[in-house]
Write a protein that holds these residues in place. Structure first.
Motif, mmCIF file in Angstrom:
data_model
loop_
_atom_site.group_PDB
_atom_site.id
_atom_site.type_symbol
_atom_site.label_atom_id
_atom_site.label_comp_id
_atom_site.label_asym_id
_atom_site.label_seq_id
_atom_site.Cartn_x
_atom_site.Cartn_y
_atom_site.Cartn_z
ATOM 1 N N VAL A 91 -8.112 0.661 9.249
ATOM 2 C CA VAL A 91 -6.966 -0.212 9.510
ATOM 3 C C VAL A 91 -5.993 -0.079 8.345
ATOM 4 N N THR A 92 -4.708 0.071 8.649
ATOM 5 C CA THR A 92 -3.708 0.334 7.613
ATOM 6 C C THR A 92 -2.902 -0.912 7.271
ATOM 7 N N PHE A 93 -2.833 -1.207 5.992
ATOM 8 C CA PHE A 93 -1.969 -2.250 5.451
ATOM 9 C C PHE A 93 -0.976 -1.589 4.491
ATOM 10 N N GLY A 94 0.043 -2.334 4.120
ATOM 11 C CA GLY A 94 1.017 -1.833 3.167
ATOM 12 C C GLY A 94 1.301 -2.851 2.088
ATOM 13 N N VAL A 95 1.833 -2.369 0.974
ATOM 14 C CA VAL A 95 2.272 -3.245 -0.103
ATOM 15 C C VAL A 95 3.429 -2.541 -0.810
ATOM 16 N N ILE A 96 4.435 -3.312 -1.217
ATOM 17 C CA ILE A 96 5.566 -2.735 -1.952
ATOM 18 C C ILE A 96 5.186 -2.683 -3.424
ATOM 19 N N GLY A 97 5.136 -1.492 -3.977
ATOM 20 C CA GLY A 97 4.722 -1.325 -5.364
ATOM 21 C C GLY A 97 5.899 -1.359 -6.322
ATOM 22 N N ASP A 98 5.576 -1.473 -7.590
ATOM 23 C CA ASP A 98 6.561 -1.432 -8.665
ATOM 24 C C ASP A 98 6.109 -0.341 -9.624
ATOM 25 N N VAL A 99 6.949 0.669 -9.846
ATOM 26 C CA VAL A 99 6.531 1.807 -10.672
ATOM 27 C C VAL A 99 6.144 1.382 -12.081
ATOM 28 N N LYS A 100 6.648 0.240 -12.514
ATOM 29 C CA LYS A 100 6.381 -0.203 -13.891
ATOM 30 C C LYS A 100 5.178 -1.133 -13.994
ATOM 31 N N LYS A 101 4.580 -1.482 -12.848
ATOM 32 C CA LYS A 101 3.459 -2.426 -12.872
ATOM 33 C C LYS A 101 2.223 -1.799 -12.230
ATOM 34 N N SER A 102 1.101 -1.978 -12.872
ATOM 35 C CA SER A 102 -0.152 -1.419 -12.380
ATOM 36 C C SER A 102 -0.812 -2.366 -11.371
ATOM 37 N N LEU A 103 -1.508 -1.767 -10.412
ATOM 38 C CA LEU A 103 -2.271 -2.546 -9.433
ATOM 39 C C LEU A 103 -3.720 -2.742 -9.877
ATOM 40 N N ARG A 104 -4.050 -2.344 -11.081
ATOM 41 C CA ARG A 104 -5.440 -2.438 -11.560
ATOM 42 C C ARG A 104 -5.998 -3.864 -11.510
ATOM 43 N N PRO A 105 -5.229 -4.888 -11.880
ATOM 44 C CA PRO A 105 -5.786 -6.246 -11.773
ATOM 45 C C PRO A 105 -6.183 -6.610 -10.340
ATOM 46 N N VAL A 106 -5.423 -6.127 -9.365
ATOM 47 C CA VAL A 106 -5.769 -6.380 -7.962
ATOM 48 C C VAL A 106 -7.075 -5.685 -7.615
ATOM 49 N N PHE A 107 -7.236 -4.435 -8.060
ATOM 50 C CA PHE A 107 -8.469 -3.693 -7.769
ATOM 51 C C PHE A 107 -9.680 -4.372 -8.398
ATOM 52 N N HIS A 108 -9.504 -4.856 -9.619
ATOM 53 C CA HIS A 108 -10.611 -5.526 -10.302
ATOM 54 C C HIS A 108 -11.046 -6.771 -9.518
ATOM 55 N N ARG A 109 -10.086 -7.511 -8.997
ATOM 56 C CA ARG A 109 -10.400 -8.709 -8.213
ATOM 57 C C ARG A 109 -11.134 -8.332 -6.918
ATOM 58 N N LEU A 110 -10.676 -7.282 -6.259
ATOM 59 C CA LEU A 110 -11.323 -6.844 -5.017
ATOM 60 C C LEU A 110 -12.766 -6.417 -5.273
ATOM 61 N N ARG A 111 -12.992 -5.690 -6.357
ATOM 62 C CA ARG A 111 -14.361 -5.249 -6.669
ATOM 63 C C ARG A 111 -15.276 -6.442 -6.956
ATOM 64 N N SER A 112 -14.717 -7.473 -7.563
ATOM 65 C CA SER A 112 -15.535 -8.650 -7.864
ATOM 66 C C SER A 112 -15.922 -9.412 -6.596
ATOM 67 N N TYR A 113 -15.194 -9.130 -5.489
ATOM 68 C CA TYR A 113 -15.510 -9.763 -4.205
ATOM 69 C C TYR A 113 -16.163 -8.774 -3.233
ATOM 70 N N ASN A 114 -16.897 -7.825 -3.779
ATOM 71 C CA ASN A 114 -17.748 -6.947 -2.974
ATOM 72 C C ASN A 114 -16.978 -5.913 -2.157
ATOM 73 N N PHE A 115 -15.816 -5.496 -2.646
ATOM 74 C CA PHE A 115 -15.084 -4.385 -2.027
ATOM 75 C C PHE A 115 -15.198 -3.152 -2.909
ATOM 76 N N ALA A 116 -15.521 -2.024 -2.305
ATOM 77 C CA ALA A 116 -15.440 -0.748 -3.009
ATOM 78 C C ALA A 116 -13.988 -0.282 -2.934
#
Length: 426
Positions: A91-116
């Motif tokens: 299933v495809t979702f989208g998000v508008i990114g910012d070249v100057k901001k990293s998405l790493r904090p979002v990934f860390h949160r997802l991993r803490s909630y049992n997402f690979a």
């Protein structure tokens, strides 16, 4: 003897590893997991929306299949449909990114909630100021509780010309809805909605977004090739040249607005296309702008709407079913529209004016109009308004060859493959 012992150990370890792989493959190809329970699609999406931090970027559904079902279910008043009945593996979702901001904090949160989480990084194709950036372009998520469906998050970035862009993904999969090729979209708003009890965002209006998907392919101009050409052939930077380029961009934007209003598919053609391909810009010594389109898309209101927009008709060449061409004047710059036809032998042709009221047909190597797509590219100062049929983007096509001009002298009323391919002098 020692070498033989080591070889035996290696063979045993290899056998054990292959056995483990076989067990994993058998498990993941079983019916239980190979055919996802529809309720799990809803569960996975619900779990994702519960943990996603929208302060880091609003996550929105952009899966064409589910959005189409949603639009249909909304009209029919279905209580359970888009997620409840979905059999999708990805299933495809989208998000508008910012070249100057990293998405790493979002990934860390997802991993803490049992997402690979697996993400891919690409170089952003434009400099921001004097700085180049590498950005997260695609993210794949898997809920460890439910192996399927997976979630593909497409990260879109705003380009300098004002449109949204995503990169091509390097991993091929038949389940992908986006990412086989780079894509480009006009900026769109998001609206909040509830689908099968799940609160989320979707593009607004959803129907317009769905209409844009089939023609979203984006081809980056080859800036290295352009730099090499301009190094060998320095550009004209006179005030006259700059004036023409500015007027040509305005004319392209005007023409696009009218054609889009009438629902007429078009692409840049001839010298305008050559300028994009060769130097990523408009050729300064040209005196016109060239569009191409299929004759089947012709709308009888075109001349009227062009003149309403301040583009009076200058010339009409040929007939609608044979060598048709229209020219519109905008001050001292002209817009030529060439209409592409398919002959009785299945070959494609375009009408061309030879001057003195003479016209001809030139054979063109294009896919059939029901199979062709238009691709989006941009020129400086324009917002993704330039489309072209896929065959024309190839450097092997005659419109991009150098110094191989051939004369077109086929009689007006004939269709036939005897004339030369059209191309342009440098």
């Amino acid at each position: 003897m020692k070498r033989w012992t080591l070889l035996q150990i290696a063979l045993i370890l290899s056998s054990v590893f292959m056995l483990i792989q076989l067990v994993i493959w058998t498990k993941f190809s079983s019916k239980e997991i190979g055919e996802p329970n529809p309720s799990r699609v809803k569960d996975v999406i619900k779990a994702l929306m519960n943990v996603w931090d929208h302060d880091k970027g609003k996550l929105f559904l952009m899966d064409p299949d589910i959005l189409t079902e949603y639009a249909e279910d909304k009209m029919e008043g279905q209580a359970c449909g888009s997620f409840c009945q979905s059999q999708k593996r990805l299933v495809t979702f989208g998000v508008i990114g910012d070249v100057k901001k990293s998405l790493r904090p979002v990934f860390h949160r997802l991993r803490s909630y049992n997402f690979a989480v697996v993400d891919s990084i690409d170089e952003f194709p434009e400099f921001v100021g004097d700085t180049s950036f590498h950005v997260t372009s695609h993210v794949f998520l898997q809920n460890m509780k439910y192996p399927e469906p997976s979630v593909h998050i497409l990260v879109l970035y705003e380009r300098a010309a004002g449109f949204l862009w995503h990169s091509k993904i390097q991993v091929a999969s038949s389940d992908l809805s986006f990412g086989y090729e780079a894509g480009s979209y006009k900026k769109f708003d998001l609206e909040h909605t509830v689908i099968d009890g799940i609160s989320l965002y979707i593009p607004k209006p959803v129907e317009k977004f769905l209409d844009s998907v089939p023609q979203s392919r984006y081809i980056e101009c080859d800036q290295k090739r352009a730099d090499n050409f301009l190094k060998a052939h320095p550009p004209d930077v006179s005030s006259k040249a700059k004036y023409f380029q500015r007027k040509a961009r305005q004319l392209i934007a005007q023409g696009k607005e009218v054609l889009n209003k009438l629902g007429m598919r078009f692409w840049i053609s001839s010298g305008t296309l050559l300028g994009w391909y060769r130097q990523c810009d408009i050729i300064t010594h040209a005196q016109d702008v060239d569009f191409g389109m299929w004759i089947k898309d012709y709308n009888s209101q075109l001349i009227h709407e062009m003149e309403k927009a301040g583009l009076p008709l200058k010339h009409v060449f040929g007939r609608i079913n044979d060598t048709f061409e229209l020219s519109f004047q905008a001050g001292d710059v002209k817009l030529d529209i060439f209409f592409f036809l398919t002959g009785s032998n299945g070959n494609n042709f375009v009408g061309r004016s030879l001057g003195k009221r003479k016209t001809c047909n030139q054979p063109i190597s294009l896919p059939a109009d029901d199979e062709s797509r238009v691709c989006i590219r941009d020129l400086p100062g324009l917002q993704n308004v330039l489309n072209v049929s896929p065959e024309l983007e190839s450097p092997e096509h005659s419109c991009c060859r150098e110094r191989k001009r051939k004369t077109c002298n086929q009689p007006t009323k004939q269709f036939g493959p005897k004339t030369g391919n059209f191309s342009f002098e440098l």
